[in-house]
Motif scaffolding. Structure first.
Motif, mmCIF file in Angstrom:
data_model
loop_
_atom_site.group_PDB
_atom_site.id
_atom_site.type_symbol
_atom_site.label_atom_id
_atom_site.label_comp_id
_atom_site.label_asym_id
_atom_site.label_seq_id
_atom_site.Cartn_x
_atom_site.Cartn_y
_atom_site.Cartn_z
ATOM 1 N N SER A 17 0.833 -1.200 0.000
ATOM 2 C CA SER A 17 0.000 0.000 0.000
ATOM 3 C C SER A 17 0.868 1.250 0.000
ATOM 4 O O SER A 17 2.025 1.231 0.441
ATOM 5 N N ARG A 19 0.124 5.817 0.261
ATOM 6 C CA ARG A 19 -0.802 6.934 0.261
ATOM 7 C C ARG A 19 -0.131 8.117 -0.419
ATOM 8 O O ARG A 19 0.918 8.588 0.026
ATOM 9 N N SER A 21 -0.257 12.087 -1.783
ATOM 10 C CA SER A 21 -0.815 13.380 -1.399
ATOM 11 C C SER A 21 -0.662 14.368 -2.539
ATOM 12 O O SER A 21 0.251 14.248 -3.364
ATOM 13 N N TYR A 80 -5.868 13.271 -1.324
ATOM 14 C CA TYR A 80 -5.153 12.025 -1.061
ATOM 15 C C TYR A 80 -5.629 10.926 -1.999
ATOM 16 O O TYR A 80 -6.762 10.939 -2.483
ATOM 17 N N GLN A 82 -5.319 6.779 -1.541
ATOM 18 C CA GLN A 82 -4.851 5.580 -0.846
ATOM 19 C C GLN A 82 -4.849 4.427 -1.835
ATOM 20 O O GLN A 82 -5.884 4.119 -2.432
#
Length: 111
Positions: A17, A19, A21, A80, A82
């Protein structure tokens, strides 16, 4: 003028994973829907999804639905993305977009 600065990309193993921005400036962030796109090497730009100005509504392309989540913090002028359950086909440069304006992108490599 509109400025969008993406960050958070990197090298991740399959199944991992990240994330991402996107910090926005030069416009009233909370008034605009925002989108994410990506471009893999040698391929066309691919639309991923959009979030409404207040963050209450999102839409996604089928290929990422259930794995990717778009969110935003209007107090921080930040968007964001994810990314979960990544696979090698997700390797690409990822961009945020506001009405045709894109940032420089952030590279995601799944290997």
């Amino acid at each position: 003028h509109v400025q969008l600065v993406e960050s958070g990309g990197g090298l991740v193993q399959p199944g991992g994973s990240l994330r991402l921005s996107c910090v926005a400036s030069g416009f009233t962030f909370s008034l605009y829907g925002m989108s994410w796109h990506r471009q893999a090497p040698g391929k066309a730009l691919e639309y991923l999804g959009t979030i409404s100005p207040d963050g209450s509504s999102t839409v996604y392309v089928d290929s990422v639905k259930g794995r990717f989540t778009i969110s935003r913090d209007n107090a921080k002028n930040t968007l964001y993305l994810q990314l979960n359950s990544l696979n090698t086909e997700d390797t690409a440069m990822y961009y945020c977009e506001k009405e045709g304006h894109r940032g420089q992108g952030t590279q995601v490599t799944v290997s």
